[in-house]
Write a protein that holds these residues in place. Structure first.
Motif: not given
Length: 89
Positions: A58, A36-37, A14-16, A18, A60
């Motif tokens: 990325i 990106r969420s 999962e992306y953090e 922004e 991580h």
């Protein structure tokens, strides 16, 4: 009700976020302009997930899954005379 364990052996990337989520003043819904969420990538193994993150540069973190403790239960324990919490009726 019992929880199943189907598809629990997968690893997720999962992306953090922004930007923080905002609250819409009219309806009170939370929204985000961060596209990106919405992305959730699943992998079979931890190594595949880490390799993908490193290959695409990325940053991580790896969070190991929490393993629940198994506690033996017996239906007859509900009717013991030396219960810690007595029946309410």
């Amino acid at each position: 009700m019992q929880s199943g364990r189907a598809l629990t052996k997968r690893w997720v990337l999962e992306y953090e976020p922004e930007r923080p989520r905002t609250v819409e003043p009219l309806m009170g819904w939370t929204s985000s302009s961060d596209m990106r969420s919405q992305i959730l990538l699943e992998f079979e193994t931890k190594e595949e997930a880490m390799a993908y993150a490193e290959r695409n540069e990325i940053p991580h973190q790896v969070f190991e899954p929490h393993l629940p403790k198994s506690r033996p239960k017996s239906y007859s324990d509900n009717f013991r005379f030396d219960r810690k919490i007595p029946w309410s009726h």
